[in-house]
Design an enzyme around this catalytic site. Structure first.
Site, PDB file in Angstrom:
ATOM      1  N   CYS A  21      37.917  37.865  39.416  1.00 44.59           N
ATOM      2  CA  CYS A  21      37.736  37.949  37.963  1.00 44.59           C
ATOM      3  C   CYS A  21      38.324  36.725  37.251  1.00 44.59           C
ATOM      4  O   CYS A  21      37.718  35.666  37.287  1.00 44.59           O
ATOM      5  CB  CYS A  21      38.298  39.268  37.441  1.00 44.59           C
ATOM      6  SG  CYS A  21      37.524  39.758  35.889  1.00 44.59           S
ATOM      7  N   HIS A  56      35.631  43.000  40.788  1.00 37.17           N
ATOM      8  CA  HIS A  56      36.902  43.341  41.437  1.00 37.17           C
ATOM      9  C   HIS A  56      36.627  44.051  42.762  1.00 37.17           C
ATOM     10  O   HIS A  56      36.490  45.279  42.785  1.00 37.17           O
ATOM     11  CB  HIS A  56      37.720  44.281  40.548  1.00 37.17           C
ATOM     12  CG  HIS A  56      38.263  43.630  39.322  1.00 37.17           C
ATOM     13  ND1 HIS A  56      39.541  43.125  39.256  1.00 37.17           N
ATOM     14  CD2 HIS A  56      37.700  43.371  38.118  1.00 37.17           C
ATOM     15  CE1 HIS A  56      39.750  42.601  38.062  1.00 37.17           C
ATOM     16  NE2 HIS A  56      38.643  42.735  37.345  1.00 37.17           N
ATOM     17  N   GLU A  87      38.554  44.800  45.036  1.00 34.55           N
ATOM     18  CA  GLU A  87      39.658  45.682  45.480  1.00 34.55           C
ATOM     19  C   GLU A  87      39.391  47.156  45.170  1.00 34.55           C
ATOM     20  O   GLU A  87      39.929  48.038  45.834  1.00 34.55           O
ATOM     21  CB  GLU A  87      40.987  45.245  44.849  1.00 34.55           C
ATOM     22  CG  GLU A  87      41.148  45.455  43.333  1.00 34.55           C
ATOM     23  CD  GLU A  87      40.644  44.272  42.501  1.00 34.55           C
ATOM     24  OE1 GLU A  87      39.753  43.543  42.990  1.00 34.55           O
ATOM     25  OE2 GLU A  87      41.124  44.097  41.364  1.00 34.55           O
TER      26      GLU A  87
HETATM   27  N1  GLN Z   1      40.337  37.648  30.917  1.00 35.41           N
HETATM   28  C1  GLN Z   1      39.131  37.533  31.635  1.00 35.41           C
HETATM   29  C2  GLN Z   1      37.954  38.181  30.917  1.00 35.41           C
HETATM   30  O1  GLN Z   1      38.133  38.992  30.058  1.00 35.41           O
HETATM   31  C3  GLN Z   1      39.260  38.119  33.030  1.00 35.41           C
HETATM   32  C4  GLN Z   1      39.479  39.575  33.037  1.00 35.41           C
HETATM   33  C5  GLN Z   1      40.015  40.069  34.353  1.00 35.41           C
HETATM   34  O2  GLN Z   1      40.511  39.292  35.168  1.00 35.41           O
HETATM   35  N2  GLN Z   1      39.938  41.364  34.596  1.00 35.41           N
HETATM   36  O3  GLN Z   1      36.825  37.878  31.207  1.00 35.41           O
END
Ligand code: GLN
Length: 532
Positions: free
Chosen positions: A377, A507, A509
């Site tokens: 992410c 994600h 995970e």
């Molecule tokens: N801050 C980034 C976004 O909003 C990544 C978010 C995250 O890592 N969950 O896109």
């Protein structure tokens, strides 16, 4: 108290009942007023676990999913805030037909109707409900009231389990039962008698203390269960199985099901036992670690579990290091020293400006020194920024999350988010949950996912790789190896010439399970083990 292990206990009982062939689901109740934890600071709350259907929820849901090996969703989670919100919205829509709407019974009734809905949705034989917080405090009283009402209605269908902590004060060296006795009294005072007490402690509970608790808490001594600290959370189902929790619970609920067979769990623990010799050293570079003088890894719980699943599956002992990205900003030398000693580096999800230059430095080091790298992410977004700065030569490339006026907005807000941000519409409005991702033919990503063309993984973000830069990135060697089906969003990137350099906007995970490691983590840990 929080952290005592209610979540793992709940998940473990789920696992035991499932191993009896029962259909089991679980519901987590959080007492806070936030509608969901999505708006909370991770240091405060720990991880926000995202379900396939896009619910931002508590990390315990992650444990339920991992132990039950099942996807859960919106129906399996509620907070005080979400319950009140729906009661109030219903009232505004005349849903109570002119009646006075009162805290009691309408709030507990809403809780019960949600529990029932979750049970129905899963067609469950047993629904485990975890009431967060501590018995005796004001915050969860309406949830306990809901339990009382349910039990009154169907006494044979509801069993109450108290999870308590028995301290062994260092100065005494003796296990104390008194706090548990008082916890039981507190539960009695809201009209609930526990059917079973799970005794968490550093040590095993002895017979004399079992008897004492039995006599004082009005619970048969067979229902006083010893649950000492375990080597891993995955040992807990076997522990509760040995204590015959499944038999006792089924007896109370009038369920006839053959005794559970824990073959799968035994295999897992054997495999874990075989993984103690050769380590694989993984560093997680983050910033949500500290609470006062203590280090807490809760914010990255699923990432940590996913590393473990992958490592165990290849017979390695996971050695995880928490690395503080802010310290790396102060001392690049520290960063080089720490990272060089690792077999692999993960940059997990995150938000905002704090600590990101340290993360970008770490990514550069991993890229240039051929250290296996997995970005998740924000980890993907920062990897693209790093590449734009140091390979494409756009020195001031940035994300508009941090630098709205950057001349090179290589990461920018997704279209549909602009309006929401203007209206401060933050709650539950990120791109959340399961989305399909098309894998590029013959990419590393596709190889890791077993050669399939399409995968689904879970998301939680507002920003994306700016498509205006895609061609430039790809021409210079950064492959966009996963995209949304319409081609508009970059979901995965990789460096084909690096031993292992992959990042995902999703994600991975969240879908890793002890019996089924996530392919990305598996590939990453394999590459790290090779380096070791
Ligand atoms: N801050 C980034 C976004 O909003 C990544 C978010 C995250 O890592 N969950 O896109």
């Amino acid at each position: 108290m929080s952290g005592v292990g209610k979540g793992v206990t709940t998940a473990s009982i789920c696992a035991i009942l499932k191993a009896r062939g029962l259909r089991v689901t679980a519901v987590k109740i959080d007492p806070y007023v936030n509608v969901d934890p999505g708006t909370m600071n991770p240091v405060e709350h720990g991880e926000v676990f995202v379900t396939a259907d896009g619910q931002e929820s508590d990390q315990d849901l992650g444990n339920y999913e991992r132990f039950l090996d099942t996807d859960l969703g919106r129906a399996n989670y509620m907070t005080t805030g979400s319950v009140y919100l729906s009661v109030i919205q219903r009232e505004r829509a005349m849903g109570y037909a002119g009646k006075t709407v009162e805290v009691v019974p309408h709030i507990p009734l809403e809780v019960i109707s949600r529990i029932t809905a979750a049970a129905d949705a899963a067609n469950a034989d047993v629904t485990m409900i975890e009431v967060g917080g501590t018995v005796g405090e004001y915050q969860n009283i309406l949830f306990l009231e809901a339990c009382r009402m349910m039990r009154l209605e169907r006494p044979r269908d509801v069993a109450v389990i108290l999870v308590s902590y028995l301290p062994v004060p260092g100065t005494l060296g003796e296990m104390k039962t008194k706090p548990t006795q008082y916890a039981c009294r507190s539960l009695n005072s809201v009209g609930l008698q526990p059917d079973m007490i799970i005794c968490r402690s550093t040590h095993l509970l002895d017979e004399s203390r079992k008897k004492k608790l039995s006599a004082n808490c009005n619970v048969s001594s067979e229902d006083v269960v010893s649950a000492p600290d375990a080597a891993t959370i995955y040992n807990v189902p076997l522990r509760l199985h040995a204590e015959r929790v499944g038999d006792r619970l089924c007896g109370k609920l009038g369920i006839r099901a053959p005794r559970e067979r824990m073959r799968e769990w035994n295999h897992l623990i054997e495999r874990l036992g075989r993984s103690t010799q050769r380590p694989v050293k993984i560093g997680i570079v983050g910033k949500y670690f500290s609470t006062g003088d203590f280090t807490l890894s809760d914010a990255y719980l699923s990432v940590i579990e996913a590393v473990k699943h992958a490592a165990w599956s290849i017979g390695r002992r996971p050695e995880i290091a928490w690395l503080n990205s802010e310290a790396y900003e102060r001392s690049p030398a520290l960063m080089r020293k720490e990272l060089a000693s690792l077999d692999g580096v993960i940059i997990p999800g995150g938000f905002g400006a704090r600590g990101i230059e340290g993360k970008i430095g770490a990514i550069r080091f991993a890229r240039e020194k051929n250290i296996p790298f997995l970005g998740i992410c924000y980890g993907l977004q920062l990897a693209v920024i790093e590449y734009a700065r140091h390979v494409l030569g756009h020195e001031r490339a940035h994300t508009t999350e941090v630098a709205p006026k950057t001349p090179h907005p290589i990461i920018h807000l997704m279209n549909e988010q602009e309006e929401r941000m203007k209206n401060s519409d933050y709650g539950g409005t990120m791109r959340l949950g399961d989305y399909p991702c098309v894998l590029a033919p013959r990419s590393v990503a596709q190889r890791l996912y077993g050669g399939v063309a399409l995968i689904r993984e879970r998301h939680r973000h507002r920003f994306e790789v700016n498509p205006a830069y895609s061609d430039e990135l790809e021409r210079s060697g950064l492959r966009i190896s996963g995209r949304s089906p319409d081609g508009s969003l970059a979901e995965m990137i990789e460096l084909p010439k690096h031993p292992f350099f992959i990042a995902s906007q999703f994600h991975p995970e969240f879908t890793s399970r002890p019996f089924r490691p996530n392919p990305l983590f598996l590939g990453f840990v394999r590459a790290a083990a090779k380096r070791h």
